[in-house]
Design an enzyme around this catalytic site. Structure first.
Site, PDB file in Angstrom:
ATOM      1  N   ASP A 164      25.742  44.625  58.846  1.00 47.33           N
ATOM      2  CA  ASP A 164      24.801  45.698  58.508  1.00 47.33           C
ATOM      3  C   ASP A 164      23.706  45.886  59.554  1.00 47.33           C
ATOM      4  O   ASP A 164      23.727  45.276  60.619  1.00 47.33           O
ATOM      5  CB  ASP A 164      24.240  45.514  57.095  1.00 47.33           C
ATOM      6  N   TRP A 184      25.672  51.405  46.492  1.00 46.56           N
ATOM      7  CA  TRP A 184      24.304  51.923  46.333  1.00 46.56           C
ATOM      8  C   TRP A 184      23.442  50.752  45.895  1.00 46.56           C
ATOM      9  O   TRP A 184      23.735  50.060  44.933  1.00 46.56           O
ATOM     10  CB  TRP A 184      24.211  53.115  45.391  1.00 46.56           C
ATOM     11  N   TYR A 236      25.492  55.965  51.388  1.00 44.23           N
ATOM     12  CA  TYR A 236      25.754  54.577  51.010  1.00 44.23           C
ATOM     13  C   TYR A 236      27.137  54.247  51.562  1.00 44.23           C
ATOM     14  O   TYR A 236      28.053  55.065  51.440  1.00 44.23           O
ATOM     15  CB  TYR A 236      25.796  54.406  49.483  1.00 44.23           C
ATOM     16  N   ARG A 237      27.290  53.061  52.127  1.00 46.51           N
ATOM     17  CA  ARG A 237      28.619  52.727  52.638  1.00 46.51           C
ATOM     18  C   ARG A 237      29.608  52.617  51.483  1.00 46.51           C
ATOM     19  O   ARG A 237      29.219  52.208  50.364  1.00 46.51           O
ATOM     20  CB  ARG A 237      28.555  51.442  53.452  1.00 46.51           C
ATOM     21  N   ASN A 275      21.867  64.168  43.439  1.00 47.94           N
ATOM     22  CA  ASN A 275      21.452  63.222  44.464  1.00 47.94           C
ATOM     23  C   ASN A 275      22.498  63.180  45.569  1.00 47.94           C
ATOM     24  O   ASN A 275      23.686  63.374  45.340  1.00 47.94           O
ATOM     25  CB  ASN A 275      21.240  61.822  43.911  1.00 47.94           C
TER      26      ASN A 275
HETATM   27  C1  FMN Z   1      24.284  54.646  58.399  1.00 45.26           C
HETATM   28  C2  FMN Z   1      23.555  54.339  57.141  1.00 45.26           C
HETATM   29  C3  FMN Z   1      24.149  53.546  56.162  1.00 45.26           C
HETATM   30  C4  FMN Z   1      23.471  53.251  54.976  1.00 45.26           C
HETATM   31  N1  FMN Z   1      24.099  52.479  54.036  1.00 45.26           N
HETATM   32  C5  FMN Z   1      23.477  52.250  52.851  1.00 45.26           C
HETATM   33  C6  FMN Z   1      24.150  51.513  51.830  1.00 45.26           C
HETATM   34  O1  FMN Z   1      25.269  51.042  51.997  1.00 45.26           O
HETATM   35  N2  FMN Z   1      23.498  51.345  50.645  1.00 45.26           N
HETATM   36  C7  FMN Z   1      22.244  51.839  50.409  1.00 45.26           C
HETATM   37  O2  FMN Z   1      21.730  51.697  49.309  1.00 45.26           O
HETATM   38  N3  FMN Z   1      21.575  52.521  51.378  1.00 45.26           N
HETATM   39  C8  FMN Z   1      22.170  52.751  52.582  1.00 45.26           C
HETATM   40  N4  FMN Z   1      21.520  53.458  53.559  1.00 45.26           N
HETATM   41  C9  FMN Z   1      20.139  53.913  53.323  1.00 45.26           C
HETATM   42  C10 FMN Z   1      20.082  55.104  52.398  1.00 45.26           C
HETATM   43  O3  FMN Z   1      20.857  56.157  52.905  1.00 45.26           O
HETATM   44  C11 FMN Z   1      18.645  55.563  52.211  1.00 45.26           C
HETATM   45  O4  FMN Z   1      17.904  54.508  51.651  1.00 45.26           O
HETATM   46  C12 FMN Z   1      18.514  56.804  51.353  1.00 45.26           C
HETATM   47  O5  FMN Z   1      17.166  57.205  51.273  1.00 45.26           O
HETATM   48  C13 FMN Z   1      19.056  56.578  49.965  1.00 45.26           C
HETATM   49  O6  FMN Z   1      18.860  57.709  49.214  1.00 45.26           O
HETATM   50  P1  FMN Z   1      18.348  57.634  47.707  1.00 45.26           P
HETATM   51  O7  FMN Z   1      16.869  57.372  47.772  1.00 45.26           O
HETATM   52  O8  FMN Z   1      18.665  58.966  47.170  1.00 45.26           O
HETATM   53  O9  FMN Z   1      19.081  56.553  47.029  1.00 45.26           O
HETATM   54  C14 FMN Z   1      22.174  53.759  54.761  1.00 45.26           C
HETATM   55  C15 FMN Z   1      21.578  54.562  55.737  1.00 45.26           C
HETATM   56  C16 FMN Z   1      22.252  54.853  56.920  1.00 45.26           C
HETATM   57  C17 FMN Z   1      21.591  55.725  57.950  1.00 45.26           C
END
Ligand code: FMN
Length: 489
Positions: free
Chosen positions: A284, A189, A175-176, A171
């Protein structure tokens, strides 16, 4: 043009197209670089390359790389982003091959998918410097502080790599990551994300450690794959290959986690199931600081890998539109063919930038039967990350979902609130939604703004819509220019 192979190729391409500005003034990653980025993002300005970073000699910082859809298309070498989703759906949908020629074509498409699979690289760009033990300090990295009341320094555009304990698929999640100390960080996450799923799986298997790598600055396809809501358990490295149009070159770290060989910076470490620490506050993408600190897993750093003269990539989130608004639009375009594969009545969708991606979604459908708009709402509220959308508006196929005035007309003219509005209490929702009564738990609003069929309208036919008389319209077409109205008359 093919997708850029690494961050430096992307920077060169953007500069060649006049889409990148260099900033020579020395600025700090604490508030200063983020403030410049914020202003440029608001104006939908160019990508920026900060050449002198206060306190971090030898580093450069890039930002706003993906601030417009045009730049995202350029980075991925795609004229239409829908093309990317279609590469996947083509392999799955369509009549089965019957004749020999069709069979050969089907075989080629199957081989195409294999062409997108990750490939093992012998060397990685980031092997130039490997820091271990006390040397491997996060203080060496120009992580941002983006807003004055953020709880610390953050890696804001890091791709978090995990290998799922249940399936073995990789994966990638953006995620920040909050820096907590020289060798510790906290990984944010969220509840519904795949990174957290891997973490939970590790806990259920009583693993002591789940290896994690945080990558900053790689080829644009793997950077953006981290944002894509790819259905579990499809491999994100494979999806990155589909986005790039070719397999990603990966390097396997000693911990076993595969990462793109082109990365500028790799932080290698692990999380331990159950070992968590407070995270936040953080300004955020809803435009608010998160609620008081919640607990997320602690990442222990084992090694830091750096490319020579590393380029760090960071972003800023806040009230829209920021860089993530354009990225959200790209997600919408890439996933439209996949949504349409599952819900064939869907014609188009718009997740408006100011609707914060998960706040408001507008979907147009080709409606055939009563109740279909509500069926589409229910389906979308159960579908991957679309499920996090708080407010859904469904319109007919002839309403352009990207024209908000047309959508407002449909809502105003087609909605009887009692009949056409649904509120679903007690549902899942985005954890960061500032209006939800509890993080991750709130309610849904659906508005059926389609024209109503007999069954939906107490057996009464829907009124006839005003249309010009065709013969008169043709006549006026012919004489229109002679009326001199377009010329300001
Ligand atoms: C700049 C930016 C920051 C993000 N920060 C977070 C975060 O801190 N936590 C989170 O869960 N998703 C965050 N996201 C959204 C995830 O990247 C997005 O939901 C992604 O599809 C997650 O992948 P996954 O489905 O494999 O978990 C962020 C997206 C962007 C563009």
């Amino acid at each position: 043009m093919p997708a850029a192979r690494d961050l430096r190729e992307l920077l060169a391409l953007l500069e060649e197209r006049g889409q990148l500005r260099r900033v020579r003034a020395e600025l700090s990653p604490v508030l200063e670089i983020p403030e410049v980025l914020r202003r440029v993002m608001r104006r939908r300005g160019p990508a920026l390359l900060f050449e002198r970073v206060r306190g971090y000699p030898g580093w450069r910082v890039a930002g706003n790389l993906f601030g417009t859809l045009e730049r995202i298309k350029l980075a991925l070498g795609a004229e239409r982003l829908e093309e990317i989703g279609e590469r996947l759906t083509r392999a799955l949908a369509g009549p089965p091959p019957m004749g020999l020629l069709e069979k050969l074509r089907g075989l080629r498409e199957a081989l195409d998918l294999a062409r997108y699979a990750p490939r093992q690289a012998r060397r990685a760009a980031f092997e130039d410097t490997v820091l271990e033990g006390g040397e491997a300090s996060l203080e060496r990295i120009p992580a941002f502080k983006t807003w004055p009341r953020d709880g610390g320094r953050y890696i804001t555009f890091g791709q978090v790599y995990t290998v799922d304990p249940a399936t073995g698929v990789t994966n990638i999640g953006v995620y920040r990551v909050m820096v907590r100390g020289p060798r510790e960080a906290v990984v944010h996450w969220q509840l519904h994300k795949r990174g957290q799923q891997a973490y939970r799986e590790a806990g259920e298997r009583a693993w002591e450690r789940l290896p994690v790598a945080v990558v900053v600055g790689s080829d644009p396809a793997t950077m953006l794959a981290g944002v894509m809501p790819v259905p579990y358990p499809l491999d994100k490295l494979l999806f990155a290959g589909v986005m790039a149009g070719r397999g990603v070159e990966v390097y396997r770290l000693p911990s076993g986690v595969p990462v793109p060989a082109s990365a500028e910076l790799v932080i290698e470490g692990y999380v331990e199931p159950g070992r968590e620490a407070p995270e936040g506050p953080f300004g955020d993408h809803w435009g608010y600081y998160d609620r008081p600190a919640r607990r997320f897993p602690v990442l222990t750093v084992e090694r830091i890998w750096l490319r020579r003269g590393p380029v760090y990539v960071g972003t800023v989130v806040g009230k829209p539109p920021m860089e993530d608004a354009a990225i959200g639009k790209a997600v919408e375009r890439i996933f439209l063919p996949i949504v349409r594969l599952l819900l064939p009545e869907v014609v188009d969708m718009n997740l408006p930038e100011h609707g914060v991606f998960q706040g408001i979604g507008i979907v147009s459908i080709r409606k055939r039967y009563p109740g279909q708009a509500k069926k589409v709402m229910m389906a979308l509220w159960g579908l991957g990350q679309m499920a996090l959308t708080k407010i859904l508006i469904v319109v007919d196929h002839d309403v352009d979902v990207h024209d908000l005035n047309q959508v407002l007309w449909a809502v105003a003219a087609h909605v009887d609130p009692q009949r056409d509005v649904v509120v679903v209490p007690g549902t899942h929702t985005d954890e960061l939604d500032p209006a939800a009564p509890y993080p991750g738990y709130g309610s849904k609003l659906g508005i059926d703004a389609t024209r109503k069929l007999l069954e939906e309208n107490n057996g009464r036919p829907w009124p006839e819509e005003v249309e010009p008389d065709p013969e008169t319209a043709r006549k006026i077409d012919r004489i229109w220019s002679s009326l001199g109205i377009d010329a300001g008359g």
